[in-house]
Write a protein that holds these residues in place. Structure first.
Motif, mmCIF file in Angstrom:
data_model
loop_
_atom_site.group_PDB
_atom_site.id
_atom_site.type_symbol
_atom_site.label_atom_id
_atom_site.label_comp_id
_atom_site.label_asym_id
_atom_site.label_seq_id
_atom_site.Cartn_x
_atom_site.Cartn_y
_atom_site.Cartn_z
ATOM 1 N N PRO A 19 12.252 -67.902 15.230
ATOM 2 C CA PRO A 19 12.607 -69.109 15.990
ATOM 3 C C PRO A 19 12.907 -70.327 15.114
ATOM 4 C CG PRO A 19 10.609 -68.096 16.871
ATOM 5 C CD PRO A 19 10.950 -67.368 15.619
ATOM 6 N N ASP A 20 12.211 -70.448 13.978
ATOM 7 C CA ASP A 20 12.439 -71.607 13.107
ATOM 8 C C ASP A 20 13.849 -71.614 12.508
ATOM 9 O OD1 ASP A 20 9.836 -72.297 13.591
ATOM 10 O OD2 ASP A 20 9.068 -71.513 11.683
ATOM 11 N N MET A 21 14.434 -70.459 12.339
ATOM 12 C CA MET A 21 15.751 -70.368 11.714
ATOM 13 C C MET A 21 16.895 -70.311 12.727
ATOM 14 S SD MET A 21 14.976 -67.746 8.599
ATOM 15 C CE MET A 21 16.440 -68.146 7.683
ATOM 16 N N LYS A 22 16.565 -70.214 13.995
ATOM 17 C CA LYS A 22 17.590 -70.014 15.021
ATOM 18 C C LYS A 22 18.645 -71.110 15.008
ATOM 19 C CE LYS A 22 18.129 -68.585 19.733
ATOM 20 N NZ LYS A 22 17.455 -67.942 20.828
ATOM 21 N N SER A 23 18.220 -72.368 14.969
ATOM 22 C CA SER A 23 19.187 -73.466 15.021
ATOM 23 C C SER A 23 20.053 -73.530 13.757
ATOM 24 C CB SER A 23 18.472 -74.797 15.243
ATOM 25 O OG SER A 23 17.606 -75.064 14.152
ATOM 26 N N ALA A 24 19.503 -73.131 12.627
ATOM 27 C CA ALA A 24 20.276 -73.165 11.382
ATOM 28 C C ALA A 24 21.245 -71.988 11.283
ATOM 29 C CB ALA A 24 19.331 -73.158 10.185
ATOM 30 N N LEU A 25 20.857 -70.834 11.829
ATOM 31 C CA LEU A 25 21.685 -69.636 11.704
ATOM 32 C C LEU A 25 22.724 -69.484 12.811
ATOM 33 C CD1 LEU A 25 19.074 -66.990 10.542
ATOM 34 C CD2 LEU A 25 20.861 -68.057 9.190
ATOM 35 N N ARG A 26 22.541 -70.165 13.947
ATOM 36 C CA ARG A 26 23.469 -69.990 15.061
ATOM 37 C C ARG A 26 24.912 -70.313 14.669
ATOM 38 N NH1 ARG A 26 23.305 -68.362 19.845
ATOM 39 N NH2 ARG A 26 21.103 -68.630 20.207
ATOM 40 N N PRO A 27 25.203 -71.425 13.992
ATOM 41 C CA PRO A 27 26.611 -71.708 13.665
ATOM 42 C C PRO A 27 27.131 -70.945 12.437
ATOM 43 C CG PRO A 27 25.237 -73.519 12.923
ATOM 44 C CD PRO A 27 24.341 -72.561 13.663
ATOM 45 N N LEU A 28 26.266 -70.245 11.731
ATOM 46 C CA LEU A 28 26.664 -69.570 10.495
ATOM 47 C C LEU A 28 27.541 -68.350 10.771
ATOM 48 C CD1 LEU A 28 26.286 -69.487 7.403
ATOM 49 C CD2 LEU A 28 24.390 -67.931 7.808
ATOM 50 N N GLN A 29 28.720 -68.327 10.114
ATOM 51 C CA GLN A 29 29.631 -67.190 10.185
ATOM 52 C C GLN A 29 30.201 -66.946 8.790
ATOM 53 O OE1 GLN A 29 32.509 -68.410 13.162
ATOM 54 N NE2 GLN A 29 31.522 -67.067 14.664
ATOM 55 N N PHE A 30 30.676 -65.747 8.560
ATOM 56 C CA PHE A 30 31.325 -65.458 7.280
ATOM 57 C C PHE A 30 32.681 -64.822 7.540
ATOM 58 C CE2 PHE A 30 28.834 -61.732 8.297
ATOM 59 C CZ PHE A 30 29.634 -60.670 7.940
ATOM 60 N N VAL A 31 33.575 -64.960 6.565
ATOM 61 C CA VAL A 31 34.939 -64.465 6.715
ATOM 62 C C VAL A 31 35.052 -63.020 6.242
ATOM 63 C CG1 VAL A 31 37.340 -64.798 5.998
ATOM 64 C CG2 VAL A 31 35.904 -66.767 6.506
ATOM 65 N N SER A 32 34.474 -62.724 5.075
ATOM 66 C CA SER A 32 34.526 -61.350 4.584
ATOM 67 C C SER A 32 33.376 -61.125 3.612
ATOM 68 C CB SER A 32 35.859 -61.052 3.904
ATOM 69 O OG SER A 32 35.962 -61.789 2.714
ATOM 70 N N ALA A 33 33.116 -59.873 3.331
ATOM 71 C CA ALA A 33 32.067 -59.503 2.381
ATOM 72 C C ALA A 33 32.480 -58.199 1.716
ATOM 73 C CB ALA A 33 30.737 -59.336 3.094
ATOM 74 N N ARG A 34 32.121 -58.083 0.460
ATOM 75 C CA ARG A 34 32.380 -56.835 -0.251
ATOM 76 C C ARG A 34 31.298 -56.634 -1.287
ATOM 77 N NH1 ARG A 34 35.419 -57.917 -5.237
ATOM 78 N NH2 ARG A 34 35.830 -60.131 -5.264
ATOM 79 N N GLU A 35 31.095 -55.390 -1.667
ATOM 80 C CA GLU A 35 30.107 -55.073 -2.686
ATOM 81 C C GLU A 35 30.751 -55.222 -4.052
ATOM 82 O OE1 GLU A 35 27.674 -51.590 -2.317
ATOM 83 O OE2 GLU A 35 28.091 -51.499 -0.175
ATOM 84 N N THR A 36 29.974 -55.691 -5.006
ATOM 85 C CA THR A 36 30.460 -55.776 -6.376
ATOM 86 C C THR A 36 29.792 -54.682 -7.186
ATOM 87 O OG1 THR A 36 28.734 -57.351 -6.976
ATOM 88 C CG2 THR A 36 30.844 -58.253 -6.264
ATOM 89 N N GLN A 37 30.534 -54.145 -8.119
ATOM 90 C CA GLN A 37 29.987 -53.092 -8.969
ATOM 91 C C GLN A 37 29.205 -53.714 -10.103
ATOM 92 O OE1 GLN A 37 30.207 -49.793 -8.548
ATOM 93 N NE2 GLN A 37 31.215 -50.164 -6.611
ATOM 94 N N LYS A 38 28.022 -53.198 -10.344
ATOM 95 C CA LYS A 38 27.203 -53.671 -11.446
ATOM 96 C C LYS A 38 27.611 -52.930 -12.710
ATOM 97 C CE LYS A 38 22.428 -54.576 -12.566
ATOM 98 N NZ LYS A 38 21.049 -54.411 -12.193
#
Length: 137
Positions: free
Chosen positions: A36-55
């Motif tokens: 519940p403490d993070m709900k207001s901070a995370l609600r508007p959060l969105q991301f465009v893309s994600a990918r894994e990087t090779q180590k």
């Protein structure tokens, strides 16, 4: 499906997200739903893309390459210890302790080892044998 709302509507992968993007969206949605403490901070959060990087494998790092060169330069003598010495001026010198059993056969080559390693890596190195025996290292 509510987790997919974490992927921005402008994202080209919103219609067909990758497995990585889906798992990130699910994780963000779970955090938003369960804490519940993070709900207001995370609600508007969105991301465009994600990918894994090779180590990068450890065997290809500069440190690993220099270490392998050091072992090749002194072969067949075994390295029993290494210390990095930092001088007052900030320069570093690698101090390499070689196996006492090989002292007679390579004692006269230590300067050559140091010069070859310095030419290959640009790093200063000093070779020596243990003073108090192998138990010290």
């Amino acid at each position: 499906m509510a987790a997919l709302n974490k992927i921005a509507s402008t994202s080209p992968s919103r219609q067909h997200p990758s497995e990585t993007e889906t798992s990130i969206a699910n994780a963000l949605f779970d955090l938003e739903s369960n804490i519940p403490d993070m709900k207001s901070a995370l609600r508007p959060l969105q991301f465009v893309s994600a990918r894994e990087t090779q180590k990068r494998p450890h065997s290809r790092t500069l440190t690993a390459v220099h270490d392998a060169l050091l072992h090749d330069v002194v072969y067949p003598v075994e390295i029993v210890g290494k210390r990095t010495r930092t001088r007052e001026d900030g320069s570093k010198v690698l101090k390499v302790i070689l196996d006492e059993k090989e002292r007679g056969g390579v004692d006269w080559r230590l300067d050559t080892y140091a010069e070859v390693y310095r030419k290959l890596t640009g790093k200063g190195v000093g070779f020596e044998f243990p003073m108090g025996g192998p138990a010290e290292y």
